[in-house]
Design a protein around this motif. Structure first.
Motif, PDB file in Angstrom:
ATOM      1  N   ILE A   1       0.869  -1.173   0.000  1.00 14.20           N
ATOM      2  CA  ILE A   1       0.000   0.000   0.000  1.00 14.20           C
ATOM      3  C   ILE A   1       0.908   1.226   0.000  1.00 14.20           C
ATOM      4  N   GLU A   2       0.737   2.119  -0.964  1.00 15.74           N
ATOM      5  CA  GLU A   2       1.543   3.334  -1.054  1.00 15.74           C
ATOM      6  C   GLU A   2       0.646   4.556  -0.993  1.00 15.74           C
ATOM      7  N   PHE A   3       1.106   5.575  -0.296  1.00 21.95           N
ATOM      8  CA  PHE A   3       0.348   6.820  -0.227  1.00 21.95           C
ATOM      9  C   PHE A   3       1.257   7.954   0.216  1.00 21.95           C
ATOM     10  N   ASP A   4       0.816   9.180  -0.023  1.00 21.32           N
ATOM     11  CA  ASP A   4       1.546  10.373   0.393  1.00 21.32           C
ATOM     12  C   ASP A   4       0.965  10.899   1.691  1.00 21.32           C
ATOM     13  N   LEU A   5       1.853  11.410   2.537  1.00 23.52           N
ATOM     14  CA  LEU A   5       1.464  12.006   3.816  1.00 23.52           C
ATOM     15  C   LEU A   5       1.857  13.475   3.825  1.00 23.52           C
ATOM     16  N   ALA A   6       1.061  14.288   4.486  1.00 24.72           N
ATOM     17  CA  ALA A   6       1.384  15.704   4.603  1.00 24.72           C
ATOM     18  C   ALA A   6       2.470  15.945   5.649  1.00 24.72           C
ATOM     19  N   ALA A   7       2.697  14.992   6.524  1.00 26.71           N
ATOM     20  CA  ALA A   7       3.660  15.155   7.618  1.00 26.71           C
ATOM     21  C   ALA A   7       5.064  15.429   7.080  1.00 26.71           C
ATOM     22  N   GLN A   8       5.775  16.334   7.731  1.00 29.94           N
ATOM     23  CA  GLN A   8       7.149  16.659   7.357  1.00 29.94           C
ATOM     24  C   GLN A   8       8.161  15.978   8.272  1.00 29.94           C
ATOM     25  N   ASP A   9       7.752  15.711   9.503  1.00 26.33           N
ATOM     26  CA  ASP A   9       8.625  15.092  10.486  1.00 26.33           C
ATOM     27  C   ASP A   9       8.553  13.572  10.333  1.00 26.33           C
ATOM     28  N   LYS A  10       9.706  12.926  10.127  1.00 28.84           N
ATOM     29  CA  LYS A  10       9.728  11.488   9.867  1.00 28.84           C
ATOM     30  C   LYS A  10       9.206  10.670  11.048  1.00 28.84           C
ATOM     31  N   ALA A  11       9.556  11.056  12.265  1.00 26.20           N
ATOM     32  CA  ALA A  11       9.091  10.313  13.443  1.00 26.20           C
ATOM     33  C   ALA A  11       7.573  10.398  13.576  1.00 26.20           C
ATOM     34  N   ALA A  12       7.017  11.583  13.351  1.00 21.48           N
ATOM     35  CA  ALA A  12       5.566  11.753  13.434  1.00 21.48           C
ATOM     36  C   ALA A  12       4.872  10.968  12.329  1.00 21.48           C
ATOM     37  N   ALA A  13       5.454  10.985  11.130  1.00 23.88           N
ATOM     38  CA  ALA A  13       4.878  10.247  10.012  1.00 23.88           C
ATOM     39  C   ALA A  13       4.889   8.751  10.292  1.00 23.88           C
ATOM     40  N   GLU A  14       5.997   8.244  10.836  1.00 20.35           N
ATOM     41  CA  GLU A  14       6.086   6.819  11.146  1.00 20.35           C
ATOM     42  C   GLU A  14       5.044   6.417  12.186  1.00 20.35           C
ATOM     43  N   SER A  15       4.875   7.243  13.194  1.00 20.44           N
ATOM     44  CA  SER A  15       3.875   6.970  14.220  1.00 20.44           C
ATOM     45  C   SER A  15       2.461   6.965  13.630  1.00 20.44           C
ATOM     46  N   GLU A  16       2.207   7.910  12.743  1.00 19.62           N
ATOM     47  CA  GLU A  16       0.892   8.011  12.112  1.00 19.62           C
ATOM     48  C   GLU A  16       0.608   6.786  11.231  1.00 19.62           C
ATOM     49  N   VAL A  17       1.588   6.374  10.439  1.00 21.14           N
ATOM     50  CA  VAL A  17       1.395   5.226   9.558  1.00 21.14           C
ATOM     51  C   VAL A  17       1.228   3.942  10.372  1.00 21.14           C
ATOM     52  N   LYS A  18       1.978   3.793  11.452  1.00 22.19           N
ATOM     53  CA  LYS A  18       1.817   2.613  12.305  1.00 22.19           C
ATOM     54  C   LYS A  18       0.409   2.563  12.893  1.00 22.19           C
ATOM     55  N   ALA A  19      -0.127   3.711  13.281  1.00 27.55           N
ATOM     56  CA  ALA A  19      -1.500   3.757  13.795  1.00 27.55           C
ATOM     57  C   ALA A  19      -2.492   3.339  12.710  1.00 27.55           C
ATOM     58  N   MET A  20      -2.246   3.780  11.478  1.00 30.40           N
ATOM     59  CA  MET A  20      -3.112   3.384  10.357  1.00 30.40           C
ATOM     60  C   MET A  20      -3.074   1.864  10.156  1.00 30.40           C
ATOM     61  N   CYS A  21      -1.887   1.295  10.261  1.00 28.17           N
ATOM     62  CA  CYS A  21      -1.738  -0.149  10.095  1.00 28.17           C
ATOM     63  C   CYS A  21      -2.479  -0.908  11.183  1.00 28.17           C
TER      64      CYS A  21
END
Length: 79
Positions: A42-62
């Motif tokens: 599954i591939e998608f774009d995120l608006a997040a700029q901070d890598k740690a915040a983006a990783e946390s957000e994607v893990k929550a989605m999973c």
């Protein structure tokens, strides 16, 4: 930021699709192929700029939607 999520059945969970692919590969002459597992990407774009915040957000989605964590595992890549 681009997110890629790889989802696969956990070891020990019967992968019916994987078995079907393995059987057909054998039928086509690739008899040395074993232990085929089929997953999804599954591939998608995120608006997040901070890598740690983006990783946390994607893990929550999973955990909530993208993977059935009872029978599936996942791996996240961010670029």
């Amino acid at each position: 930021m681009r997110a890629t999520v790889h989802v696969f059945l956990k070891p020990g969970v019967l992968d019916v699709q994987g078995k079907a692919v393995e059987r057909e590969l054998h039928g086509l002459g690739w008899s040395g192929v074993e232990h085929v597992r089929v997953g999804k990407t599954i591939e998608f774009d995120l608006a997040a700029q901070d890598k740690a915040a983006a990783e946390s957000e994607v893990k929550a989605m999973c955990e909530k939607l993208l993977a059935n964590t009872v029978i599936e595992s996942y791996r996240v890549e961010l670029a």
